[in-house]
Design a protein around this motif. Sequence first.
Motif, PDB file in Angstrom:
ATOM      1  N   SER A   8     -24.716 -42.387  13.043  1.00 17.09           N
ATOM      2  CA  SER A   8     -24.522 -40.938  13.195  1.00 17.09           C
ATOM      3  C   SER A   8     -23.371 -40.421  12.339  1.00 17.09           C
ATOM      4  O   SER A   8     -23.270 -39.226  12.097  1.00 17.09           O
ATOM      5  CB  SER A   8     -24.240 -40.608  14.664  1.00 17.09           C
ATOM      6  OG  SER A   8     -22.956 -41.061  15.036  1.00 17.09           O
ATOM      7  N   GLY A   9     -22.484 -41.323  11.902  1.00 17.93           N
ATOM      8  CA  GLY A   9     -21.300 -40.889  11.171  1.00 17.93           C
ATOM      9  C   GLY A   9     -20.204 -40.366  12.084  1.00 17.93           C
ATOM     10  O   GLY A   9     -19.148 -39.946  11.626  1.00 17.93           O
ATOM     11  N   ARG A  10     -20.428 -40.415  13.386  1.00 16.11           N
ATOM     12  CA  ARG A  10     -19.429 -39.926  14.352  1.00 16.11           C
ATOM     13  C   ARG A  10     -18.567 -41.106  14.802  1.00 16.11           C
ATOM     14  O   ARG A  10     -18.949 -41.871  15.676  1.00 16.11           O
ATOM     15  CB  ARG A  10     -20.096 -39.325  15.569  1.00 16.11           C
ATOM     16  CG  ARG A  10     -21.127 -38.249  15.279  1.00 16.11           C
ATOM     17  CD  ARG A  10     -21.694 -37.784  16.595  1.00 16.11           C
ATOM     18  NE  ARG A  10     -22.863 -36.944  16.440  1.00 16.11           N
ATOM     19  CZ  ARG A  10     -23.528 -36.438  17.467  1.00 16.11           C
ATOM     20  NH1 ARG A  10     -23.151 -36.700  18.692  1.00 16.11           N
ATOM     21  NH2 ARG A  10     -24.586 -35.675  17.268  1.00 16.11           N
ATOM     22  N   SER A  11     -17.431 -41.242  14.221  1.00 14.71           N
ATOM     23  CA  SER A  11     -16.584 -42.397  14.517  1.00 14.71           C
ATOM     24  C   SER A  11     -15.565 -42.128  15.613  1.00 14.71           C
ATOM     25  O   SER A  11     -14.754 -42.990  15.933  1.00 14.71           O
ATOM     26  CB  SER A  11     -15.842 -42.827  13.256  1.00 14.71           C
ATOM     27  OG  SER A  11     -15.034 -41.778  12.763  1.00 14.71           O
ATOM     28  N   GLY A  12     -15.581 -40.936  16.192  1.00 12.64           N
ATOM     29  CA  GLY A  12     -14.557 -40.555  17.158  1.00 12.64           C
ATOM     30  C   GLY A  12     -14.771 -41.137  18.546  1.00 12.64           C
ATOM     31  O   GLY A  12     -15.896 -41.411  18.975  1.00 12.64           O
TER      32      GLY A  12
END
Length: 587
Positions: free
Chosen positions: A455-459
């Motif tokens: 997803s590219g959401r690394s948070g």
Amino acid sequence: SHRAARGPPRASLLARLAREVCAMAPKKKAAEKKAAAKAKAAAAKAPADGEPALKKFKAAAPVWEWQDGDEWRAFGAEDAAMLEGKYKSAGVKAKFHTKDFSFNKGYGTVYEVNFEKMTQTNTETNKFRNMRRKDDFAAKKAVWEWWTDNAEWAQYTDVDAELLEKAFSSGITPFMTKKLSFNEGYDSLYIYDFDVMTQVNSDSGTSRKIQRTAAGGSKLFGHTKGEDDAYADVLLGAKDSDAEAGAAEGVKFDLGLPADFVAKQKALGAVSLRKRKRDYGPIVYKDAHGKACFDEMLKNEQEFSGEWVVFYHSYSCAAILYEVQAAVGSVLFRFKAEFAGLPRILAHGFKHIPDASRMLEEFPKWKDQDHNPAFKAVGLCATSGLLAPDSEAPAKSVFLAGYSVGSLAGVLQKLLGAVGVPKGKIEGLAKDILGLSSKHGLDTSGIPGGKKCKSGRSGHMLQIFLRRELCDKYVYPAFPFGVPDKKRDLPLSKYLAEKSPVEGQVRITLNPDVFLRATYARMFTFSADPTYHKNRSAFIKELVELLEPILGDEAVREKAAKGIFGGKPPEWWTPEDQSDKAAMPAG
């Protein structure tokens, strides 16, 4: 004959002159009209009395050069024009082949030009030369960049950078737009948050770090070494002698709050919603998974509102370190790793700074404030409200992307050694952990050999609950960089109980002697990537199973516990495998 020599009769001459005057009249009027318009334009541009004359600026064309030994030489005008045209049309990361260099006429050799690496390669000989593009005009403008999947910064195109700079200079945040060159044909809505420097695609939820370098090269905003990157530096700097630093205290507290106080706090409800609207902001609100995570965090706040205070810590690339520490904590100390990662487990630094009061004594000595290694070894940056508009890392702005970007090369191996993994097993275990992370979707792109989540959401967001009785001992209210905030120090526990709406940062001394024990602290991890968030329990279970054979021997466990606590473990510790006791019962 004499008359003919003198010219035509007077009447004929006058007639001809009349015809010529008539013919010239339109041309004269047109010329006069043109001159009048020119004069009018010049008058409009003329400066008022006392103002300096305006000079039209003409930007110099970028200069293309190639490296010849220690010197740089300019390409010819024809070659420079060809390179500049390709650079503008294909972009800063383009790669192409050409025979069109002027020095190549008559040879027909194919050259590869790579703008990302800034190289020119002869494909027949494989000899390459470095190139560069010098743009004096661009040097006078701010540079906008985004963090790529290749873990490096790349520049926005000129037109996109101009749009971002205009929005930034206008003080608009969050800034929402579809007018981006890379968005043509897709029509996605992009949301930019200039407080924390993130770009979010509201359709896919993909979040990226961005940064702005001011004219002259000063990075006033954007990435500086963040919370989890700097903790990695602490791990890399750890010494073997830390394992013999002394004995742990084994702190004990008598807990108990008046029943009417607890009832009042329960009635007031979730602290983040006290006199504050349930506003998740456009980034989280437009994302179904993000919204569900925020709903769950507020539900937790309501449940724990009576006897506990709550804080939020945002992180990204160090997630793998937090998860490994949590799994080790599960095996050795009954830590509830199923619920949360563990930001600090090595107790060495806590010998010197065991709590907030001691940290406040040391803080004036740190010229680099909360970037000091002594702080990073024991401290955690957090905010006191989920929905508060804090100045450094507001939760609703940083959740999807996390709060740092950095390389963790060698850090995982260093951590495994520090928590007691025998040297001969460290590399193999590190490789297995990365494979397990990839299987379950945890972003490990900061580690060589690791992979980015889909997803590219690394948070990630760590929700930290601490007993109200311990708040003032381990937490102090702070401004950015850890500067104490005396206005909220009533003390802090009183501010959190009596004032609303709650906002502002805090600094937590995350002593494992306290935060490993569920009696005193409870933590929950929420991951922005929906796949990993769903798989996290399974990931932790398999990670514990990887560690158990290695830390399965009682002597190894005792040695590991001594190393973690810098000597004798605390009194509450026992050497048997704790993972079964840490696990939650089925159903």
